[in-house]
Design a protein around this motif. Structure first.
Motif, short mmCIF file in Angstrom:
data_model
loop_
_atom_site.label_atom_id
_atom_site.label_comp_id
_atom_site.label_asym_id
_atom_site.label_seq_id
_atom_site.Cartn_x
_atom_site.Cartn_y
_atom_site.Cartn_z
N SER A 1 2.04 28.97 -0.44
CA SER A 1 1.52 28.14 0.65
C SER A 1 1.41 26.68 0.23
O SER A 1 1.36 26.35 -0.96
N VAL A 2 1.39 25.81 1.22
CA VAL A 2 1.19 24.38 0.98
C VAL A 2 -0.25 24.14 0.55
O VAL A 2 -1.18 24.70 1.12
N THR A 3 -0.44 23.32 -0.46
CA THR A 3 -1.79 23.06 -0.94
C THR A 3 -2.47 21.98 -0.12
O THR A 3 -1.82 21.12 0.49
N LEU A 4 -3.80 22.02 -0.12
CA LEU A 4 -4.57 21.00 0.60
C LEU A 4 -4.34 19.63 -0.02
O LEU A 4 -4.31 18.62 0.68
N GLU A 5 -4.16 19.59 -1.35
CA GLU A 5 -3.92 18.31 -2.02
C GLU A 5 -2.64 17.65 -1.49
O GLU A 5 -2.60 16.43 -1.27
N ASP A 6 -1.60 18.46 -1.27
CA ASP A 6 -0.35 17.90 -0.74
C ASP A 6 -0.55 17.37 0.68
O ASP A 6 -0.01 16.32 1.05
N PHE B 1 -2.95 10.64 3.97
CA PHE B 1 -3.75 9.46 3.71
C PHE B 1 -3.15 8.48 2.70
O PHE B 1 -3.59 7.33 2.65
N ARG B 2 -2.19 8.90 1.90
CA ARG B 2 -1.64 7.97 0.91
C ARG B 2 -0.98 6.75 1.55
O ARG B 2 -1.22 5.61 1.08
N PRO B 3 -0.16 6.91 2.62
CA PRO B 3 0.42 5.70 3.23
C PRO B 3 -0.63 4.73 3.77
O PRO B 3 -0.49 3.51 3.64
N LEU B 4 -1.69 5.28 4.37
CA LEU B 4 -2.74 4.43 4.92
C LEU B 4 -3.54 3.76 3.81
O LEU B 4 -3.93 2.59 3.92
N SER B 5 -3.77 4.50 2.74
CA SER B 5 -4.49 3.94 1.59
C SER B 5 -3.68 2.85 0.92
O SER B 5 -4.22 1.81 0.52
N ARG B 6 -2.37 3.05 0.84
CA ARG B 6 -1.49 2.08 0.18
C ARG B 6 -1.28 0.83 1.05
O ARG B 6 -1.48 -0.30 0.60
N ASP B 7 -0.86 1.04 2.30
CA ASP B 7 -0.51 -0.09 3.16
C ASP B 7 -1.72 -0.82 3.71
O ASP B 7 -1.62 -1.98 4.12
N GLY B 8 -2.87 -0.15 3.74
CA GLY B 8 -4.08 -0.80 4.22
C GLY B 8 -5.02 -1.18 3.10
O GLY B 8 -6.21 -1.44 3.35
N ALA B 9 -4.50 -1.25 1.88
CA ALA B 9 -5.37 -1.54 0.73
C ALA B 9 -6.03 -2.90 0.83
O ALA B 9 -7.13 -3.11 0.31
N ALA C 1 -9.44 11.68 -3.40
CA ALA C 1 -8.66 10.79 -2.53
C ALA C 1 -9.44 9.50 -2.23
O ALA C 1 -8.85 8.41 -2.18
N ALA C 2 -10.74 9.63 -2.04
CA ALA C 2 -11.57 8.44 -1.78
C ALA C 2 -11.60 7.52 -2.99
O ALA C 2 -11.52 6.29 -2.85
N THR C 3 -11.70 8.09 -4.17
CA THR C 3 -11.71 7.28 -5.39
C THR C 3 -10.38 6.57 -5.59
O THR C 3 -10.33 5.39 -5.98
N LEU C 4 -9.28 7.26 -5.33
CA LEU C 4 -7.96 6.66 -5.46
C LEU C 4 -7.78 5.51 -4.47
O LEU C 4 -7.21 4.46 -4.81
N ALA C 5 -8.26 5.70 -3.24
CA ALA C 5 -8.17 4.63 -2.24
C ALA C 5 -8.98 3.41 -2.68
O ALA C 5 -8.55 2.26 -2.50
N PRO D 1 -17.48 21.93 1.97
CA PRO D 1 -18.02 21.64 0.63
C PRO D 1 -17.21 22.25 -0.51
O PRO D 1 -17.14 21.67 -1.60
N ASP D 2 -16.58 23.40 -0.27
CA ASP D 2 -15.79 24.02 -1.34
C ASP D 2 -14.49 23.26 -1.63
O ASP D 2 -13.85 23.48 -2.65
N GLN D 3 -14.08 22.38 -0.71
CA GLN D 3 -12.89 21.55 -0.90
C GLN D 3 -13.26 20.08 -1.09
O GLN D 3 -12.38 19.22 -1.03
N ALA D 4 -14.53 19.82 -1.35
CA ALA D 4 -15.00 18.43 -1.39
C ALA D 4 -14.35 17.63 -2.51
O ALA D 4 -14.11 16.43 -2.35
N ASP D 5 -14.04 18.26 -3.63
CA ASP D 5 -13.45 17.53 -4.75
C ASP D 5 -12.12 16.88 -4.37
O ASP D 5 -11.80 15.79 -4.86
N THR D 6 -11.35 17.55 -3.54
CA THR D 6 -10.07 16.99 -3.11
C THR D 6 -10.26 15.69 -2.34
O THR D 6 -9.55 14.70 -2.58
N PHE D 7 -11.23 15.66 -1.46
CA PHE D 7 -11.46 14.46 -0.65
C PHE D 7 -12.15 13.36 -1.46
O PHE D 7 -11.90 12.17 -1.25
N ARG D 8 -13.01 13.76 -2.41
CA ARG D 8 -13.64 12.75 -3.27
C ARG D 8 -12.59 12.08 -4.16
O ARG D 8 -12.65 10.86 -4.38
#
Length: 411
Positions: A333-338, A344-352, A382-386, A373-380
C-alpha cells in the motif's frame, strides 16, 4: 470494486459521446413512436392543429437546437482550456466528466434529432391524424425538457470552470479515492511489508501508467495456477522495463502471463479511479501554480491547504476494513508519508517565502496531527521541514513569528 461489465458501463457513462448517443436514440424512438402508437389507440384522438403547425414548431426547434448545441460545445471547450490554464491539466478530465454539461449537450442534440426525424416523417406521410396529434403532444414534452435543461445549463455556466469549482471537483475526487484507499489500503488483498516477494516478474507489453488493477481476476488466475501473485505496479505507477506488473511466486507457466496482463489496465495518462495519489498531486499543482511569480495568488494556495486538510481529515477518520478478499494476491500500500509529501511539499517549497501560506501550513499540520494522534509524527516532521525551508526565505522577524507559532502548535 467495479469489475467486468459493471466497470465497462461505469466508464462508458462518463463519455460525452455515449450519453449523447443514448439521448439521440431515445429522441428518434420518441419521434417514430407517435405514428406507431396512433394506430394502436382504441379511441380516436384528433385535434385540429391548423395547417402544418407541428411541422412549423419542429422547424423552429431544429434551427434553434443546432445553434444552442454549437454554443454549448464552444462553452465546454473553453472551460476545459481554462481549467488547464488556470489550474492543472489533471483537472480537465473531471470537467469533461461533468454530468450537467453532458446532459445539457445530450438533450440539445436529442432535441435537434427529434425535430429532424419528425420533419422527415411528416413530409413522407408517416403520421396519420392521430399520429400527428400525438407528435404534437410529444413536441410539447420535448420543449418542456429543453427549456428546463437550458435554464439549468445557464445557471450551471455561472460557476462551471471557475477556480472554486475546479478546486471543489478535485477535492471531491481526491476524497473519494483516498477514502477508498484508507478503507482498504491493499485493495482487499494481503498487505505486503518489507521486501518484494521472490518469483517470476511479469512485465507489460508496452510502457504506460497503470490506471486499474482487477484484483478478482488476479486472484482467480492465481487459484487456477496454484501460485501467489504480488502486485508491483499499483494504480498510478509506470509499468516499464524496470517495473514489472506483478511477481508470480510458485511454479509458473507462460500462459499465465496473459491473464495477469489483462488484469492491469494501462493508459497514457493517470486517472482518479483507483489512484490515491493523483488527487492530492492535482491539488498541490493548483496551489503551486498559484504561488508562481507569474500568478502570485497566495489566497488560492491557502484555499488548497484547506482542501487538503479536509481530504486528509476524511481519510484519517475512515474505518479500515481488515478482511482479506483475495488471499492469493499481495499488494504494497501507499504510505502516509508519501501522500503527505505529494500533497504538501510543493506548497512548502514554493510558498517558503510567504508568511501567510506558511502559517496556514503549520496550522494544517497541527490539526491533522490532532485528528490522528497515532500518525502525529508524520505531520510534525512535515511541519518541521516546512519551517526549515521558510527559515532561508523569510526575514528574521517573520521567521520568529513562524517559529513561535510552530512551537505553540507542536506543544
Amino acid at each position: 470494486m467495479k469489475t467486468g461489465l459493471s466497470r465497462f458501463l461505469f466508464l462508458l457513462g462518463k463519455k460525452v459521446w455515449a450519453r449523447a448517443a443514448v439521448f439521440t436514440l431515445m429522441a428518434v424512438a420518441f419521434a417514430l413512436a407517435a405514428g406507431f402508437i396512433g394506430g394502436l389507440l382504441p379511441f380516436r384522438l384528433v385535434i385540429d392543429l391548423g395547417q402544418d403547425s407541428v411541422g412549423s414548431i419542429l422547424q423552429i426547434i431544429a434551427s434553434s437546437m443546432l445553434a444552442v448545441t454549437t454554443f454549448s460545445i464552444t462553452a465546454m471547450v473553453t472551460v476545459y482550456s481554462s481549467a488547464t490554464t488556470i489550474a492543472t491539466p489533471r483537472a480537465t478530465q473531471l470537467m469533461v466528466e461533468d454530468t450537467t454539461s453532458q446532459n445539457a449537450l445530450s438533450t440539445f442534440v436529442g432535441g435537434f434529432t427529434f425535430s429532424l426525424v419528425g420533419i422527415i416523417a411528416l413530409s413522407t406521410g408517416y403520421y396519420g391524424d392521430q399520429g400527428r396529434t400525438i407528435l404534437f403532444f410529444g413536441t410539447l414534452v420535448m420543449i418542456t425538457i429543453i427549456v428546463v435543461t437550458l435554464l439549468r445549463w445557464i445557471a450551471h455556466l455561472s460557476t462551471f470552470g471557475r477556480m472554486s469549482d475546479i478546486i471543489d471537483r478535485v477535492e471531491s475526487a481526491a476524497t473519494t479515492s483516498l477514502s477508498a484507499y484508507a478503507e482498504s489500503p491493499s485493495l482487499g488483498a494481503n498487505p505486503l511489508g518489507g521486501p518484494d516477494r521472490q518469483g517470476t516478474p511479469v512485465f507489460a507489453e508496452k510502457p504506460g501508467y497503470v490506471v486499474f488493477v482487477d484484483l478478482p481476476m488476479l486472484d482467480q488466475a492465481a487459484a487456477d495456477a496454484d501460485v501467489s501473485i504480488q502486485v508491483v505496479a499499483t494504480a498510478g505507477r509506470v509499468a516499464d522495463a524496470t517495473t514489472p506488473l506483478a511477481i508470480v511466486e510458485g511454479e509458473t507457466e507462460t500462459k499465465l502471463q496473459a491473464p495477469i496482463r489483462r488484469a492491469f489496465r494501462i493508459a497514457a495518462h493517470r486517472t482518479y479511479e483507483q489512484d490515491p495519489r493523483l488527487g492530492v498531486i492535482a491539488l498541490a499543482e493548483i496551489g503551486s501554480r498559484a504561488l508562481s511569480p507569474a500568478t502570485n495568488d497566495p489566497g488560492t494556495a491557502i484555499e488548497i491547504i484547506g482542501a487538503l486538510q479536509r481530504v486528509f481529515a476524511a481519510t484519517l477518520t475512515t474505518t479500515r476494513d481488515v478482511d482479506v478478499d483475495y488471499p492469493l494476491v499481495w499488494v504494497r500500500s501507499v504510505t502516509l508519508e508519501d501522500l503527505v509529501m505529494d500533497a504538501f511539499r510543493p506548497l512548502s517549497r514554493d510558498g517558503a517565502g510567504i508568511l501567510e501560506v506558511q502559517m496556514r501550513l503549520q496550522k494544517c499540520f497541527a490539526a491533522l496531527a490532532a485528528t490522528a494522534p497515532d500518525q502525529a509524527d508524520t505531520f510534525r516532521a512535515a511541519a518541521t521541514l516546512a519551517l526549515q525551508r521558510s527559515s532561508t526565505k523569510l526575514d528574521d522577524a517573520d521567521v520568529a513569528v513562524l517559529d513561535a507559532l510552530h512551537r505553540r502548535l507542536q506543544s
